[in-house]
Design an enzyme around this catalytic site. Structure first.
Site, PDB file in Angstrom:
ATOM      1  N   ASN A   1       0.862  -1.178   0.000  1.00  0.00           N
ATOM      2  CA  ASN A   1       0.000   0.000   0.000  1.00  0.00           C
ATOM      3  C   ASN A   1       0.900   1.231   0.000  1.00  0.00           C
ATOM      4  O   ASN A   1       1.478   1.598   1.025  1.00  0.00           O
ATOM      5  CB  ASN A   1      -0.905  -0.006   1.235  1.00  0.00           C
ATOM      6  N   GLU A   2       1.028   1.833  -1.167  1.00  0.00           N
ATOM      7  CA  GLU A   2       1.952   2.950  -1.341  1.00  0.00           C
ATOM      8  C   GLU A   2       1.356   4.248  -0.785  1.00  0.00           C
ATOM      9  O   GLU A   2       0.170   4.321  -0.443  1.00  0.00           O
ATOM     10  CB  GLU A   2       2.275   3.120  -2.827  1.00  0.00           C
ATOM     11  N   ALA A   3       2.216   5.267  -0.715  1.00  0.00           N
ATOM     12  CA  ALA A   3       1.762   6.597  -0.285  1.00  0.00           C
ATOM     13  C   ALA A   3       0.549   7.016  -1.112  1.00  0.00           C
ATOM     14  O   ALA A   3       0.512   6.835  -2.324  1.00  0.00           O
ATOM     15  CB  ALA A   3       2.888   7.611  -0.450  1.00  0.00           C
TER      16      ALA A   3
END
Length: 661
Positions: free
Chosen positions: A181-183
């Site tokens: 879950n990226e920025a």
């Protein structure tokens, strides 16, 4: 034979009560800035063991209730420590996984085949292949693009059909991601396709071997699915995680740090070792949350911090500055700001020296290195063939100019850090040489050229280089190291290529340190009998090679200490840091100023390592080249000293002394 001495290096003696409070009242005071319950352990192994015990307890409780235990798994090196403990408990303590259902939290996408490198394969090798369990669900990284949404929905439904997650095991990425879950990820997100950021792609090099083989996307369990777990455990080990851990634990929730959303789950727990917890307030700035046990390093750290807060150099700090920023204890101990200021200023002043090998025939009372003997025999251990010039190239050249007998020992071949195009460049040269000057009569060159060219043209993600290709890559790095050493004034008979066996796997994953590695180092030390040793102290090296190389040197020194070696009694050992980080100023014991001309000369030595420029496979998460990182770090150290009111220099290289344990 002690082979893990680097793990016992404790630059700062952290009082136990800071990380193991004796009561909940004391804990509440110490952790007032922490938004997730955080447990800190002395070492990663201790933390992993404690977390594995917690997981084991939940599994056994569910088994006693006649229910399955549903566990979400993450990849990465942090979780591997816990998986190893769970495997041990399965074998030695009878922990059964017969009623455990696993969900692997993410998979890279698109994968060329189900049999190649993948997160599933990583977890299978590290954990699942070593135990017997009820069932495992994994996202399929090979599905056609039009089926991705259905794959994610089916995975999410399977979690719900199993009653949700009982346990979610997480690491934390350099970008603050949990799973992938990226920025920008939302706390309401479910399992979905996610475009990978640069940090995540770089970290995935450990799985795929090179960045060009890392898929650009991933299928990942979402934040909402993670937060719905009844127990969420996030673990982080090592100083390279300290900054992002602080942001996730102490700062407000933010989409820029998805791990911070764990603050929404009251059952979330963070497990850290002391190095990954180093930037938390209770460890880094304890005076803000409790009364302190003051020592020289903590005082230096506090005053440097106070200078940053007030924007003043040391000698301009006032009693008011101390009182308004939580440091009144120091005034009570020393009487006035002036007394503390002078003490710290002199302490830092005495770390600066233009004579890293000691200044001959001078009073060395307040110098970091002794004047005699002169000249000294010096051994600089370089884990990779360019760490010497990247980390301490200015100091190295200064030692040579000041007439010390400088030896450089390159501990590993560094072959896996050479790109395939470099191999082809050299092969084209030697094949052309054979054509021009030998009428193509050398059959070995012709055959090897054709064989290697064919292999590289057909090379797929996850394929390992042949031994011949690794040998060529090693030769390329040897040639570059010789050029850099010659440029720096070191004769080639003092350049040693140790080729430690632990490194020669052809993979990112190396073998454990062995007696053979230590014997090679020991042989060199007994031959040279150095008065000074410089060794890598950059334990945040993402691939672990620096740590193993340091352990090999420390183990050899430990053997000589046990044997009562005479040379060791007159030897000092200095640790340098490389491209990844600089020593904290409270720990610096020697700092060597570098002039603009010397910095340019250092850069020229680094540039001799042409294969490690833009196309190098392991540049890390930082997009700057190694020479740029090195110069920025050296400039930064000099600027910090100047801001504290000390002399202004172009750049500085810092060192910490190692006292054999």
């Amino acid at each position: 034979m002690r082979t893990n001495l680097s793990s016992q290096i404790k630059l700062n003696q952290i009082p136990t009560r800071y990380y193991k409070p004796e009561s909940e009242l004391e804990r509440s005071a110490l952790t007032r800035n922490e938004r997730v319950r955080t447990d800190i352990f002395e070492s990663a192994s201790e933390g992993a063991q404690a977390l594995a015990q917690k997981v084991s307890k939940i599994i056994r409780e569910k088994e006693q209730q006649g229910k399955d235990c549903v566990i979400g798994l993450a990849g990465g090196s942090s979780t591997a420590e816990v998986y190893a403990q769970l495997v041990r408990m399965n074998r030695e303590e009878g922990l059964s996984f017969a009623h455990v259902i696993f969900f692997i939290g993410y998979e890279y996408y698109p994968l060329p085949s189900a049999d190649g490198a993948s997160n599933y394969r990583f977890i299978q090798d590290a954990f699942l292949s070593k135990i017997e369990y009820k069932k495992c669900y994994a996202l399929n990284g090979t599905v056609p693009q039009q089926e991705v949404s259905a794959e994610c929905r089916a995975f999410e439904q399977a979690v719900q059909d199993c009653g949700g997650l009982d346990i979610m095991l997480l690491g934390i990425g350099q970008g603050g991601n949990v799973l992938l879950n990226e920025a920008g990820s939302q706390p309401s997100s479910k399992t979905r396709l996610m475009l990978l950021g640069n940090n995540s792609r770089q970290e995935a090099v450990k799985v795929f071997g090179s960045k060009e083989h890392v898929p650009v996307c991933a299928l990942t369990m979402g934040i909402a699915t993670i937060l719905a777990a009844r127990h969420v455990f996030l673990m982080a080990w090592g100083e390279e995680k300290a900054d992002v851990v602080r942001r996730a634990v102490e700062e407000k929730m933010s989409e820029s740090v998805p791990a911070s959303f764990l603050q929404m789950n009251s059952e979330a727990r963070v497990y850290l070792d002391l190095t990954s917890a180093a930037k938390l307030t209770r460890i880094q700035r304890p005076w803000l949350v409790t009364s302190c046990e003051w020592n020289n390093k903590l005082i230096r750290s506090a005053i440097v911090w106070l200078c940053g807060v007030t924007g003043k150099p040391i000698l301009k700090l006032t009693n008011k500055d101390y009182n308004e920023n939580g440091l009144s204890e120091l005034l009570a101990l020393y009487g006035s700001a002036y007394d503390v200021n002078i003490r710290v200023f002199n302490d830092l002043q005495h770390t600066i020296t233009g004579w890293p090998g000691g200044k001959p025939n001078e009073d060395d009372t307040y110098r970091p290195e002794r004047a005699n003997p002169y000249p000294k025999r010096v051994v600089i251990f370089s884990p990779h063939p360019d760490d010497d010039v990247i980390s301490m190239g200015g100091t190295l050249q200064r030692l040579v100019r000041q007439n010390h007998e400088v030896h450089v020992a390159y501990q590993t071949s560094g072959n896996i850090a050479v790109g395939d195009e470099e191999v082809m460049r050299f092969l084209h040269f030697i094949n052309g040489f054979n054509q021009l000057f030998n009428d193509s009569k050398d059959e070995v060159i012709r055959e090897k050229y054709a064989e290697i060219k064919k292999f590289l043209n057909e090379k797929q993600s996850g394929d390992f280089d042949t031994r011949d290709i690794l040998t060529i890559k090693g030769l390329i790095r040897r040639g570059e190291a010789r050029l850099a050493s010659t440029y720096s004034g070191i004769p080639l008979n003092r350049v040693h290529f140790l080729d430690l066996p632990f490194y020669e796997t052809g993979k990112i994953q190396k073998n454990p340190i062995s007696e053979a590695d230590i014997e090679i180092v020991l042989k060199l030390l007994r031959e040279v009998k150095p008065h000074q040793i410089f060794v890598a102290g950059d334990l945040a090296d993402p691939h672990g090679t620096h740590r193993v190389c340091t352990d090999a040197v420390f183990a050899a020194i430990d053997i000589e200490k046990e044997n009562g070696a005479e040379w060791l009694k007159d030897c000092r050992i200095w640790m340098y840091r490389g491209a990844w980080a600089e020593w904290e100023i409270e720990n610096i014991e020697m700092v060597v100023p570098i002039s603009p001309e010397e910095l340019r000369s250092k850069r020229n030595a680094i540039l001799r390592h042409a294969s490690q420029m833009e196309s190098a496979p392991f540049l890390g998460n930082d997009e700057r080249l190694f020479w740029q990182r090195s110069e920025d770090r050296n400039h930064g150290t000099a600027e910090l000293y100047q801001a504290l009111g000390l002399a202004s220099y172009e750049a500085m290289e810092a060192f910490v002394e190692y006292i054999p344990l």
